[in-house]
Design an enzyme around this catalytic site. Structure first.
Site, PDB file in Angstrom:
ATOM      1  N   ASP A  99       0.857  -1.255  -0.067  1.00 13.92           N
ATOM      2  CA  ASP A  99       0.050  -0.027  -0.003  1.00 13.92           C
ATOM      3  C   ASP A  99       1.060   1.369   0.249  1.00 13.92           C
ATOM      4  O   ASP A  99       1.822   1.288   0.903  1.00 13.92           O
ATOM      5  CB  ASP A  99      -0.837   0.093   1.401  1.00 13.92           C
ATOM      6  CG  ASP A  99      -2.337  -0.007   0.957  1.00 13.92           C
ATOM      7  OD1 ASP A  99      -2.735   0.197  -0.034  1.00 13.92           O
ATOM      8  OD2 ASP A  99      -2.779  -0.173   2.091  1.00 13.92           O
ATOM      9  N   GLU A 198     -14.307  -1.411  -1.568  1.00 17.64           N
ATOM     10  CA  GLU A 198     -14.550  -1.455  -0.186  1.00 17.64           C
ATOM     11  C   GLU A 198     -15.758  -1.108   0.238  1.00 17.64           C
ATOM     12  O   GLU A 198     -15.830   0.142  -0.162  1.00 17.64           O
ATOM     13  CB  GLU A 198     -13.457  -0.923   0.490  1.00 17.64           C
ATOM     14  CG  GLU A 198     -13.432  -1.063   1.967  1.00 17.64           C
ATOM     15  CD  GLU A 198     -12.164  -0.703   2.878  1.00 17.64           C
ATOM     16  OE1 GLU A 198     -11.134  -0.290   2.161  1.00 17.64           O
ATOM     17  OE2 GLU A 198     -12.468  -0.736   4.151  1.00 17.64           O
TER      18      GLU A 198
HETATM   19  O1  KIV Z   1      -4.991  -1.493   4.510  1.00 20.12           O
HETATM   20  C1  KIV Z   1      -5.819  -2.490   4.250  1.00 20.12           C
HETATM   21  O2  KIV Z   1      -5.787  -3.634   4.875  1.00 20.12           O
HETATM   22  C2  KIV Z   1      -6.780  -2.434   3.188  1.00 20.12           C
HETATM   23  C3  KIV Z   1      -7.733  -3.342   2.956  1.00 20.12           C
HETATM   24  C4  KIV Z   1      -8.882  -3.262   4.046  1.00 20.12           C
HETATM   25  C5  KIV Z   1      -8.311  -3.675   1.629  1.00 20.12           C
HETATM   26  O3  KIV Z   1      -6.652  -1.413   2.138  1.00 20.12           O
END
Ligand code: KIV
Length: 300
Positions: A99, A198
């Site tokens: 991410d 989401e």
């Molecule tokens: O950070 C995370 O765990 C997420 C998921 C909820 C998709 O972005």
């Protein structure tokens, strides 16, 4: 040469073959579901990888689960990289999705490319994920052009918590649902290989899934997505006092099991059940006698 001959990891004895983004598409074509689970560190990633989950999300939700923040807003790129490193050292088979946190890609496509590169080079991720729809298309295009596959993320995008007015389901009106469909199509055109959807109505997620050729991975988006994502801490009940989101499901109560173990440990020590001879280091009688002579200066 067929793709299977090129898979990473095939050459390492005893290690499972590393999955690629092409395997995901193949799963969807075979009518199989895709599984993605968010992990936070070496131990949790090892469990997730060992269980055969397709994608490990190095999610910025680690800010909540591992760092104790109330939400993901404060999470920094350096914090993400620290956790990504430990996760990537554990995962042998799953695709690692890193991410990009708030602020790592919002100002300009160049920031997105630089931070995506850091996530891959320093964090060991295979691909990156960023939140947003039509607004992040230039960032997605730039990262894809730089050679790093991108997973999109629309609907409830927790990094923009203030703009969304809190952790709330999105896309419930016709206009908001239509915008989500446009966002998803724009991300596909921009080159995303998959999209997380989401906390949106299951009907909207189904419309999106029908219209896209790339896989959708749902979290709180109904059963018609191509795959499902859960956060390990929610799925396994690691944080005993944490509120479980409506769309989460608890498959175990690991936190309660650990709590019981911690209490059992204390009781055991108090009652003399631990440590016993089997947990202790033995010393030869003659050596012990010599030791006493040395420290006490006389024979016993
Ligand atoms: O950070 C995370 O765990 C997420 C998921 C909820 C998709 O972005």
């Amino acid at each position: 040469m067929v793709r299977s001959e090129l898979r990473n990891g095939d050459g390492v004895a005893g290690e499972p073959a590393k999955l690629t983004i092409f395997d995901l598409q193949a799963k969807v074509e075979r009518g199989e579901k895709i599984f993605q689970v968010t992990a936070t560190d070496f131990a949790t990633a090892k469990l997730v990888d060992g269980a055969g989950i397709d994608l490990i999300l190095i999610g910025d939700s680690l800010g909540i689960m591992a760092l104790g923040y109330p939400n993901t807003v404060a999470v920094t790129m350096d914090e993400m990289l620290h956790h990504a490193g430990s996760i990537s050292r554990a995962a042998k088979r799953a695709i690692l999705v890193g991410d990009l946190p708030l602020g790592a890609y919002h100002a300009a496509p160049a920031d997105a490319v630089n931070n995506a590169m850091r996530m891959v080079k320093e964090g060991g991720a295979d691909v990156v994920k960023l939140e947003g729809g039509e607004d992040v298309v230039p960032m997605v295009e730039a990262v894809v052009r730089a050679g790093i596959p991108v997973m999109g993320h629309i609907g409830l995008t927790p990094q923009l918590l203030s703009k969304l007015g809190g952790f709330q389901a999105q896309g419930r009106s016709a206009a908001a649902g239509a915008q989500l469909v446009r966002d998803a199509l724009a991300l596909e055109r921009a080159g995303c290989f998959a999209i997380v959807v989401e906390a949106i109505p299951d009907r909207v997620a189904a419309l999106i899934s029908e219209r896209l050729t790339i896989p959708t991975i749902g979290i709180g988006a109904g059963p018609q997505c191509d795959g499902q994502n859960l956060v390990l801490h929610d799925l396994a009940g690691l944080l005993v006092d944490r509120f479980l989101p409506q769309f989460g499901k608890r498959y175990a109560e690991v936190g309660k099991t650990i709590d019981a173990a911690l209490h059992a440990f204390q009781q055991d020590v108090r009652e003399g059940g631990f440590p016993t001879a089997e947990h202790s280091v033995a010393m030869d009688d003659a050596e012990y006698a010599a030791l006493l002579l040395e420290v006490e200066g006389h024979d016993h």
